[in-house]
Every structure is written in structure tokens, then in C-alpha cells.
Write a protein that holds these residues in place. Structure first.
Motif: not given
Length: 78
Positions: A39-45
Motif C-alpha cells: 500500500d505504501l508503494l502504491s500510494n506513497c503520495h
């Protein structure tokens, strides 16, 4: 930014080995942390500055790439 399509996840009991096929970098995380990592990598923004050093490391090691990155071209150059 987006996760690299060349990230591989290998189960190793209570750990997961995260490997990037282009950069050949890898590291281990606890299996229970895998959903948060993805989730962090997919939604880092969506995350704050507290994860910026981690995201920068993931970028430097190829686990995340720019949204417009053509990873096939990057692989062909390698």
C-alpha cells in the motif's frame, strides 16, 4: 510514483523477500507487514514526510519508479 513491475515477493516462512529484477536489490520484511508495504508503494503520495526517507530509498533501489517510466525500455538498456 508507482511500484516497479519487476518487484517479486518470495515467501520465506514468517518473512518475505522483496526482490527487484532490474536492479537486483532485495531486502526482507515480516510477512505481516507485506500489505502495508504494498500500500505504501502504491500510494506513497498519500503518506506524509515521515516515510519520505523510506520512499527515497525504494526509489534509489528501483522498487518504485516515476509514473511515466517505461520499465521495459530501462530493462532493454541494461
Amino acid at each position: 510514483m508507482k511500484p516497479s513491475i519487476y518487484n517479486q515477493f518470495v515467501d520465506d516462512g514468517d518473512k518475505v523477500i522483496v526482490f527487484n529484477g532490474i536492479t537486483e536489490k532485495f531486502f526482507e520484511i515480516k510477512s505481516t507487514h507485506l500489505p502495508v508495504y504494498k500500500d505504501l508503494l502504491s500510494n506513497c503520495h498519500l503518506y506524509g514526510d515521515e516515510v519520505k526517507p523510506f520512499i527515497n530509498r525504494m526509489y534509489d533501489e528501483g522498487f518504485v519508479v516515476e509514473d511515466d517510466m517505461d520499465e521495459l525500455v530501462r530493462l532493454e538498456k541494461k
